[in-house]
Write a protein that holds these residues in place. Structure first.
Motif, PDB file in Angstrom:
ATOM      1  N   GLU A 269     -13.361 -34.281 -37.613  1.00  0.00           N
ATOM      2  CA  GLU A 269     -13.584 -35.656 -37.141  1.00  0.00           C
ATOM      3  C   GLU A 269     -14.917 -36.213 -37.630  1.00  0.00           C
ATOM      4  OE1 GLU A 269     -13.214 -36.749 -33.003  1.00  0.00           O
ATOM      5  OE2 GLU A 269     -11.938 -35.001 -32.641  1.00  0.00           O
ATOM      6  N   GLU A 270     -14.871 -37.444 -38.072  1.00  0.00           N
ATOM      7  CA  GLU A 270     -16.043 -38.277 -38.329  1.00  0.00           C
ATOM      8  C   GLU A 270     -17.264 -37.497 -38.820  1.00  0.00           C
ATOM      9  OE1 GLU A 270     -17.004 -41.780 -39.094  1.00  0.00           O
ATOM     10  OE2 GLU A 270     -15.413 -41.768 -37.602  1.00  0.00           O
ATOM     11  N   PRO A 271     -17.186 -36.924 -40.023  1.00  0.00           N
ATOM     12  CA  PRO A 271     -18.305 -36.110 -40.483  1.00  0.00           C
ATOM     13  C   PRO A 271     -19.549 -36.897 -40.871  1.00  0.00           C
ATOM     14  CG  PRO A 271     -16.603 -36.239 -42.174  1.00  0.00           C
ATOM     15  CD  PRO A 271     -16.049 -36.894 -40.955  1.00  0.00           C
ATOM     16  N   PHE A 272     -19.381 -38.107 -41.438  1.00  0.00           N
ATOM     17  CA  PHE A 272     -20.481 -38.730 -42.166  1.00  0.00           C
ATOM     18  C   PHE A 272     -21.205 -39.830 -41.410  1.00  0.00           C
ATOM     19  CE2 PHE A 272     -17.512 -37.556 -45.761  1.00  0.00           C
ATOM     20  CZ  PHE A 272     -18.168 -36.371 -46.046  1.00  0.00           C
ATOM     21  N   MET A 273     -22.448 -40.029 -41.812  1.00  0.00           N
ATOM     22  CA  MET A 273     -23.250 -41.137 -41.305  1.00  0.00           C
ATOM     23  C   MET A 273     -22.576 -42.460 -41.655  1.00  0.00           C
ATOM     24  SD  MET A 273     -27.071 -39.807 -42.249  1.00  0.00           S
ATOM     25  CE  MET A 273     -27.770 -38.334 -41.469  1.00  0.00           C
ATOM     26  N   ALA A 274     -22.942 -43.493 -40.909  1.00  0.00           N
ATOM     27  CA  ALA A 274     -22.231 -44.773 -40.981  1.00  0.00           C
ATOM     28  C   ALA A 274     -22.243 -45.398 -42.375  1.00  0.00           C
ATOM     29  CB  ALA A 274     -22.824 -45.744 -39.973  1.00  0.00           C
ATOM     30  N   LEU A 286      -7.884 -32.149 -43.561  1.00  0.00           N
ATOM     31  CA  LEU A 286      -7.638 -33.473 -43.008  1.00  0.00           C
ATOM     32  C   LEU A 286      -8.929 -34.024 -42.387  1.00  0.00           C
ATOM     33  CD1 LEU A 286      -5.166 -35.385 -42.559  1.00  0.00           C
ATOM     34  CD2 LEU A 286      -4.940 -34.350 -40.294  1.00  0.00           C
ATOM     35  N   ILE A 287      -9.341 -35.205 -42.848  1.00  0.00           N
ATOM     36  CA  ILE A 287     -10.539 -35.843 -42.309  1.00  0.00           C
ATOM     37  C   ILE A 287     -10.097 -37.026 -41.449  1.00  0.00           C
ATOM     38  CG2 ILE A 287     -12.737 -36.952 -42.835  1.00  0.00           C
ATOM     39  CD1 ILE A 287     -12.616 -34.046 -43.723  1.00  0.00           C
ATOM     40  N   ALA A 288     -10.621 -37.070 -40.224  1.00  0.00           N
ATOM     41  CA  ALA A 288     -10.216 -38.096 -39.251  1.00  0.00           C
ATOM     42  C   ALA A 288     -11.373 -39.049 -38.983  1.00  0.00           C
ATOM     43  CB  ALA A 288      -9.771 -37.437 -37.948  1.00  0.00           C
ATOM     44  N   ALA A 289     -11.048 -40.327 -38.839  1.00  0.00           N
ATOM     45  CA  ALA A 289     -12.052 -41.352 -38.535  1.00  0.00           C
ATOM     46  C   ALA A 289     -12.055 -41.649 -37.047  1.00  0.00           C
ATOM     47  CB  ALA A 289     -11.764 -42.624 -39.326  1.00  0.00           C
ATOM     48  N   ASP A 298     -11.726 -52.001 -40.559  1.00  0.00           N
ATOM     49  CA  ASP A 298     -12.314 -50.668 -40.678  1.00  0.00           C
ATOM     50  C   ASP A 298     -11.238 -49.618 -40.956  1.00  0.00           C
ATOM     51  OD1 ASP A 298     -14.871 -51.637 -40.088  1.00  0.00           O
ATOM     52  OD2 ASP A 298     -14.569 -51.367 -37.935  1.00  0.00           O
ATOM     53  N   ALA A 299     -10.112 -49.747 -40.285  1.00  0.00           N
ATOM     54  CA  ALA A 299      -9.030 -48.781 -40.461  1.00  0.00           C
ATOM     55  C   ALA A 299      -8.527 -48.781 -41.904  1.00  0.00           C
ATOM     56  CB  ALA A 299      -7.888 -49.082 -39.502  1.00  0.00           C
ATOM     57  N   TYR A 300      -8.338 -49.963 -42.467  1.00  0.00           N
ATOM     58  CA  TYR A 300      -7.877 -50.041 -43.865  1.00  0.00           C
ATOM     59  C   TYR A 300      -8.935 -49.484 -44.820  1.00  0.00           C
ATOM     60  CZ  TYR A 300      -3.819 -52.821 -42.514  1.00  0.00           C
ATOM     61  OH  TYR A 300      -2.626 -53.234 -41.969  1.00  0.00           O
ATOM     62  N   THR A 301     -10.205 -49.717 -44.517  1.00  0.00           N
ATOM     63  CA  THR A 301     -11.274 -49.163 -45.347  1.00  0.00           C
ATOM     64  C   THR A 301     -11.205 -47.643 -45.365  1.00  0.00           C
ATOM     65  OG1 THR A 301     -12.761 -51.030 -44.920  1.00  0.00           O
ATOM     66  CG2 THR A 301     -13.781 -48.964 -45.604  1.00  0.00           C
ATOM     67  N   LYS A 302     -11.014 -47.036 -44.211  1.00  0.00           N
ATOM     68  CA  LYS A 302     -10.943 -45.571 -44.133  1.00  0.00           C
ATOM     69  C   LYS A 302      -9.698 -45.029 -44.835  1.00  0.00           C
ATOM     70  CE  LYS A 302     -14.781 -44.792 -42.154  1.00  0.00           C
ATOM     71  NZ  LYS A 302     -15.847 -44.080 -42.871  1.00  0.00           N
ATOM     72  N   LEU A 303      -8.589 -45.742 -44.732  1.00  0.00           N
ATOM     73  CA  LEU A 303      -7.390 -45.314 -45.460  1.00  0.00           C
ATOM     74  C   LEU A 303      -7.664 -45.284 -46.961  1.00  0.00           C
ATOM     75  CD1 LEU A 303      -4.568 -47.275 -43.593  1.00  0.00           C
ATOM     76  CD2 LEU A 303      -4.919 -44.799 -43.579  1.00  0.00           C
ATOM     77  N   ASN A 304      -8.350 -46.291 -47.449  1.00  0.00           N
ATOM     78  CA  ASN A 304      -8.654 -46.363 -48.878  1.00  0.00           C
ATOM     79  C   ASN A 304      -9.641 -45.291 -49.324  1.00  0.00           C
ATOM     80  OD1 ASN A 304      -6.962 -48.571 -49.296  1.00  0.00           O
ATOM     81  ND2 ASN A 304      -8.573 -50.062 -48.845  1.00  0.00           N
ATOM     82  N   LEU A 305     -10.394 -44.736 -48.383  1.00  0.00           N
ATOM     83  CA  LEU A 305     -11.337 -43.663 -48.704  1.00  0.00           C
ATOM     84  C   LEU A 305     -10.721 -42.278 -48.519  1.00  0.00           C
ATOM     85  CD1 LEU A 305     -14.628 -45.078 -47.113  1.00  0.00           C
ATOM     86  CD2 LEU A 305     -14.059 -44.903 -49.552  1.00  0.00           C
ATOM     87  N   GLY A 306      -9.434 -42.222 -48.230  1.00  0.00           N
ATOM     88  CA  GLY A 306      -8.745 -40.940 -48.150  1.00  0.00           C
ATOM     89  C   GLY A 306      -8.704 -40.297 -46.786  1.00  0.00           C
ATOM     90  N   GLN A 333       1.954 -43.995 -41.649  1.00  0.00           N
ATOM     91  CA  GLN A 333       2.462 -42.644 -41.363  1.00  0.00           C
ATOM     92  C   GLN A 333       1.366 -41.585 -41.394  1.00  0.00           C
ATOM     93  OE1 GLN A 333       5.768 -42.541 -44.292  1.00  0.00           O
ATOM     94  NE2 GLN A 333       7.147 -42.780 -42.553  1.00  0.00           N
ATOM     95  N   ILE A 334       0.259 -41.884 -40.755  1.00  0.00           N
ATOM     96  CA  ILE A 334      -0.782 -40.872 -40.591  1.00  0.00           C
ATOM     97  C   ILE A 334      -0.903 -40.537 -39.108  1.00  0.00           C
ATOM     98  CG2 ILE A 334      -2.008 -41.705 -42.634  1.00  0.00           C
ATOM     99  CD1 ILE A 334      -4.211 -42.690 -40.700  1.00  0.00           C
ATOM    100  N   PRO A 335      -1.236 -39.301 -38.780  1.00  0.00           N
ATOM    101  CA  PRO A 335      -1.257 -38.881 -37.372  1.00  0.00           C
ATOM    102  C   PRO A 335      -2.471 -39.414 -36.617  1.00  0.00           C
ATOM    103  CG  PRO A 335      -1.942 -37.071 -38.790  1.00  0.00           C
ATOM    104  CD  PRO A 335      -1.495 -38.177 -39.702  1.00  0.00           C
ATOM    105  N   CYS A 336      -2.323 -39.483 -35.310  1.00  0.00           N
ATOM    106  CA  CYS A 336      -3.412 -39.867 -34.410  1.00  0.00           C
ATOM    107  C   CYS A 336      -3.594 -38.790 -33.351  1.00  0.00           C
ATOM    108  CB  CYS A 336      -3.103 -41.190 -33.707  1.00  0.00           C
ATOM    109  SG  CYS A 336      -3.093 -42.635 -34.763  1.00  0.00           S
ATOM    110  N   ILE A 337      -4.832 -38.600 -32.950  1.00  0.00           N
ATOM    111  CA  ILE A 337      -5.137 -37.790 -31.781  1.00  0.00           C
ATOM    112  C   ILE A 337      -5.995 -38.643 -30.856  1.00  0.00           C
ATOM    113  CG2 ILE A 337      -5.016 -35.653 -33.107  1.00  0.00           C
ATOM    114  CD1 ILE A 337      -8.081 -35.541 -32.992  1.00  0.00           C
ATOM    115  N   CYS A 338      -6.145 -38.218 -29.612  1.00  0.00           N
ATOM    116  CA  CYS A 338      -6.944 -38.964 -28.654  1.00  0.00           C
ATOM    117  C   CYS A 338      -8.140 -38.128 -28.222  1.00  0.00           C
ATOM    118  CB  CYS A 338      -6.112 -39.354 -27.437  1.00  0.00           C
ATOM    119  SG  CYS A 338      -4.887 -40.625 -27.801  1.00  0.00           S
TER     120      CYS A 338
END
Length: 430
Positions: A269-274, A286-289, A298-306, A333-338
């Protein structure tokens, strides 16, 4: 849907002490404030919403700028500013109302905190109690009694599942003892969320993170579970945006390979600085935002970054914003966790409703959520007794999962049943 006019607002706060200092994001908490609001409508309905404040999660700069008490007081002030703003508002959708008030409130929150580059998560956390109350008022006005029926039509597909099981991510803080981690595995937990991003410089952080993973994996590697297809225990990591770059993360993952822990990693989850915009599609895990997604953009930006998964945090970033993120995840079609925010027992079920409604995690066939209040609050037993259904089977962890039945879905985890304890916080004034 009916147009709703807000004719009264009120708020209250409860300070809940933690058992021990709770470390993440390079800092430590000693208490968490429960932010509770009351809304009344022109048609005679009312609703009580709540949120757990976590200034350290919302904006670590605000947390570091003053005392822990003052930081919480600043967030509570933002909540009260918002309540004043919405009194007299008419709305037919909580999502639209929030979109209308956020821009101006964000400017006010900057003035209140004195932080010009305020993380928007601070504002979302301050608005979460209001958002919950708006949804409950919306449900009451429109005779809605289930979570599924409360979701607006454009977003229903993304939140249409009814998972029978929710795997619980067992949180491993910086200071948790290895004995306690092993005990959790013996008690049936099979997904361990390891807090990375230790305090210190990047090199100090990485050294401590590597040492911690080595200790944990050495203790858990031989333990098997019947809950996963492979029989392995799984790890997730959460740096809360502490790693400076991909190179540093890859050094951590290389170490995981060296000690045999890499195949146990479910996601990171969320490894990197902003300000890090490196592509993560080639990292091999798998890297999660999480913190970095506050909006659809923001969601589309993260999708484009893999990024290959989203962490939903309706109990910290409002249900209104979370619904939008869940739809984008579903569409792609990407998974979500809470993920949790060390929330109180009633908010655990707000979070559980989302985890139950999103598609099951692909390699497990069940939803995934984190909850850690039971291990962190000093008065958890008292807090749990305020839940409308504290002894229900679905309200308690069994072998590392929540088992959800028809009763759970009929009652939506109890979120529509406001206990008398919370109503008494807003007794009519003489």
């Amino acid at each position: 849907m009916n147009e709703i006019e807000i004719t009264g607002t009120d708020s209250n706060i409860q300070r809940e002490e933690l058992k021990h200092s709770f470390g993440f994001k390079g800092g430590y908490l000693t208490e968490l404030w429960q932010n509770i609001v009351h809304l009344k409508s022109k048609n005679g309905f009312d609703a009580i919403g709540m949120a757990t404040q976590s200034v350290l999660y919302g904006d670590s700069n605000v947390f570091a700028s003053t005392s822990e008490f003052n930081a919480n007081a600043l967030m509570y002030e933002v909540t009260n500013r918002a309540l004043k703003r919405i009194n007299g508002y008419q709305f037919d959708s909580p999502m639209v109302l929030l979109d209308q008030i956020i821009p101006q409130l964000y400017q006010e929150a900057k003035e209140i905190t004195g932080i010009d580059h305020l993380n928007i998560n601070f504002l979302y956390n301050a608005l979460s109690s209001i958002d919950n109350a708006l949804w409950l008022l919306y449900a009451a006005e429109n005779s809605i009694s289930t979570f599924r029926d409360m979701i607006p039509i454009p977003y229903k597909t993304a939140l249409s599942h009814q998972n029978k099981k929710i795997a619980i991510m067992f949180q491993v803080s910086y200071d948790m003892s290895i004995d306690d981690i092993v005990k959790a595995a013996d008690n049936g937990y099979f997904i361990f969320k390891i807090k990375t991003g230790f305090p210190g410089s990047p090199e100090e952080m990485l050294r401590k993170d590597i040492q911690r993973l080595t200790e944990i994996h050495q203790a858990l590697k031989a333990i098997k579970t019947t809950q996963t297809p492979t029989g392995k225990l799984y790890y997730t990591m959460d740096a809360n945006g502490r790693y400076p770059d991909k190179k540093t993360l890859l050094r951590y993952l290389d170490h995981a390979r060296t000690i045999g822990a890499f195949d146990h990693i479910l996601l990171y989850e969320e490894p990197f600085m902003a300000d890090n915009n490196e592509n993560v599609s080639d990292i091999g895990v798998l890297i999660a935002a999480d913190e970095s997604i506050h909006s659809e953009k923001d969601a589309y930006t993260k999708l484009n970054l893999g990024y290959g998964a989203f962490v939903l945090k309706g109990i910290a970033k409002t249900l209104s914003s979370t619904i939008k993120i869940a739809k984008i995840a579903c569409d792609h079609q990407i998974p979500c966790i809470c993920s949790d925010l060390t929330v109180n027992p009633i908010l655990v079920d707000w979070n559980k409703n989302v985890a139950a409604a999103v598609a099951p995690f692909p390699s497990l066939g069940m939803g995934i959520m984190e909850t850690n209040g039971d291990m962190n609050y000093k008065n958890w037993t008292t807090m749990k007794a305020r839940h409308p259904y504290p002894t229900a089977r679905w309200a308690n962890a069994i072998n590392g999962i929540f088992e959800l039945d028809d009763h759970y879905y009929e009652k939506a985890g109890g979120i529509f049943d406001i206990p008398i304890y919370y109503r008494n916080l807003f007794k009519p004034r003489p």
